[in-house]
Design a protein around this motif. Structure first.
Motif, short mmCIF file in Angstrom:
data_model
loop_
_atom_site.label_atom_id
_atom_site.label_comp_id
_atom_site.label_asym_id
_atom_site.label_seq_id
_atom_site.Cartn_x
_atom_site.Cartn_y
_atom_site.Cartn_z
N VAL A 50 92.88 -81.31 18.23
CA VAL A 50 93.72 -81.46 19.43
C VAL A 50 93.65 -80.20 20.27
CG1 VAL A 50 96.08 -81.78 20.26
CG2 VAL A 50 95.25 -83.13 18.31
N ALA A 51 93.72 -79.04 19.62
CA ALA A 51 93.68 -77.77 20.35
C ALA A 51 92.35 -77.59 21.08
CB ALA A 51 93.90 -76.61 19.38
N LYS A 52 91.25 -77.95 20.42
CA LYS A 52 89.93 -77.81 21.05
C LYS A 52 89.80 -78.76 22.24
CE LYS A 52 86.82 -75.92 17.57
NZ LYS A 52 85.50 -76.06 16.97
N ALA A 53 90.31 -79.96 22.10
CA ALA A 53 90.24 -80.93 23.21
C ALA A 53 91.05 -80.46 24.41
CB ALA A 53 90.73 -82.30 22.73
N TRP A 54 92.24 -79.90 24.16
CA TRP A 54 93.08 -79.40 25.25
C TRP A 54 92.43 -78.19 25.92
CZ3 TRP A 54 96.03 -80.05 29.02
CH2 TRP A 54 96.97 -79.12 29.49
N GLN A 55 91.86 -77.30 25.11
CA GLN A 55 91.22 -76.13 25.68
C GLN A 55 90.00 -76.51 26.51
OE1 GLN A 55 92.57 -73.16 25.45
NE2 GLN A 55 90.97 -72.08 26.58
N LYS A 56 89.24 -77.49 26.03
CA LYS A 56 88.05 -77.95 26.77
C LYS A 56 88.45 -78.59 28.10
CE LYS A 56 83.54 -78.71 26.92
NZ LYS A 56 83.38 -79.41 28.18
N LYS A 57 89.53 -79.36 28.08
CA LYS A 57 90.00 -79.97 29.32
C LYS A 57 90.43 -78.90 30.31
CE LYS A 57 92.30 -83.90 29.40
NZ LYS A 57 93.35 -84.94 29.32
N LYS A 58 91.11 -77.88 29.82
CA LYS A 58 91.50 -76.77 30.69
C LYS A 58 90.27 -76.08 31.27
CE LYS A 58 94.24 -74.62 27.77
NZ LYS A 58 95.20 -73.61 27.25
#
Length: 415
Positions: A50-58
């Motif tokens: 989840v953290a990687k997906a949020w960071q990638k979206k940012k």
């Protein structure tokens, strides 16, 4: 201090708030809000994914590592815009915990000392969360004395051969790369014979062993190096000048950790507002109110000390060693808060399971994690020394080994 946004800062805040509202993973918001220090977990998802997906979206939208140059994966924003973003991101900022070392410490060190081709290759994936980095400094024999390290780096052609051990390395078990401080010359005083490198954590000869903590988590690790080969082009800075390189890392470490340590006070206040004691509501008990007032004053002091640093950022200044105050005070405070909450819980305080304990075991998790918070990024004693010497201008500690060649410093078992 000035608590008001300039017109430009207000416009930036509005834009950031709107993007977060439209894109944040709100399905995890309640769980993130309820999580505490030492237990940031999700029930039906892997928090790392989840953290990687949020960071990638940012990153894809230009909101990752805002203060970094655009060429390296950032936005080229001002330091105060970075602070505004963190304020607006709120509980979703907890998803950035596994990136704090890479973004706050390794990245700035790479920007200052790595070759240009390495910056362009390694920094954008670091900013986007696709690759995670760790910091390989602490050693079993060194304690808080970073320069007392014994991991050796010996030149062999165009490579360096590394042998030794690091300990308490946060996130090493899921990291892709790391920055590594080694000893390259034992014949000079300990601060002068060090050299810094970066390496692939999957390199042959690197072994990571997670350390099981009292709270059941394994955030820290032992890392062993057995004949690990690192190309010389992955050296950061000059040979035997690693201490000066490490100061960049340590300065950013104090800044990153000092600004982000929780106190536990909001959780304690909410708990006391709903807790019923034998004599009535806890919030109406004079002794409880006295404790809460004491914690409130300390939390307020931390808030306004942080505001002072934010005001400095807004003026284009660079915050100094006063950031150590935040970690020193918050680190001890969260331990005190957790212990007091468990005292209020009475016999229920010994139950640690999230399903059975009061408030899902949040304060138990805080207490078990608190000692690690007080050690990582510099112990309380180190923080006090920094504040005494660099903030208050007091005389430094006497260091009898300052000018002694490292291999001549007496150690246990050697005369």
């Amino acid at each position: 201090m000035n608590f008001d946004d300039t017109p430009q800062e207000a416009a930036f805040r509005t834009t950031a708030r709107a993007w977060i509202a439209a894109n944040a993973p709100k399905q995890y918001e309640d769980e993130l809000r309820e999580s505490s220090l030492g237990r940031t977990q999700l029930r039906n998802a892997d928090i790392l994914d989840v953290a990687k997906a949020w960071q990638k979206k940012k990153a894809d939208a230009g909101w990752a590592c805002l203060h970094w140059p655009k060429d390296y994966g950032g936005r080229g924003a001002s330091p105060i815009e970075r602070v505004i973003w963190q304020q607006e991101e709120g509980v979703f900022g907890k998803l950035s915990a596994m990136f704090i070392i890479g973004h706050g410490m390794c990245g700035p060190t790479m920007m200052a000392f790595a070759r240009e081709e390495h910056k362009r290759k390694f920094l954008p994936p670091l900013a986007s969360g696709e690759k995670i980095w760790c910091q390989l400094f602490s050693e079993p024999a060194g304690g808080s004395d970073v320069a007392g390290l014994r991991t050796r780096a010996e030149k062999d052609g165009d490579d360096w051969v590394i042998n030794g051990q690091k300990i308490w390395t946060s996130g090493a078990h899921y990291s892709d790369y790391g920055i590594l401080l080694t000893r390259t010359d034992p014949n000079v005083p300990k601060h002068k014979g060090l050299t810094m490198f970066f390496l692939d954590m999957k390199s042959p000869g690197v072994e990571v062993r997670p350390i099981r903590q009292a709270n059941g988590n394994s955030d820290f690790n032992e890392v062993y190096f057995t004949n690990v080969r690192i190309p010389d082009h992955q050296r950061l800075g000059e040979v035997n000048d690693g201490w000066n390189v490490s100061l960049t890392t340590l300065m950013n470490e104090r800044m990153s950790i000092g600004a982000g340590v929780a106190t536990g006070f909001p959780e304690l206040f909410d708990y006391c507002a709903s807790l019923m004691l034998d004599e009535g509501p806890a919030i109406e008990d004079r002794s409880v109110r006295s404790k809460l007032a004491n914690y409130a004053v300390r939390a307020s002091g931390l808030k306004y000390t942080s505001m002072r640093a934010i005001s400095a950022l807004s003026r284009g200044e660079r915050p100094g060693p006063e950031n150590s105050i935040g970690k020193l005070v918050a680190g001890s405070m969260i331990q005190e808060v957790a212990m007091y909450a468990l005292d209020l819980q009475g016999a229920a305080g010994v139950v640690s399971g999230p399903e059975d304990a009061e408030v899902a075991g949040r304060f138990q998790a805080m207490l078990l994690r608190a000692p690690g918070t007080r050690v990582e990024g510099g112990t309380d004693e180190i923080m006090r020394n920094i504040i005494a010497e660099r903030v208050l201008g007091l005389p430094g500690d006497i260091r009898v080994d300052k000018d002694v060649p490292f291999n001549k410093i007496p150690t246990k078992g050697r005369t």
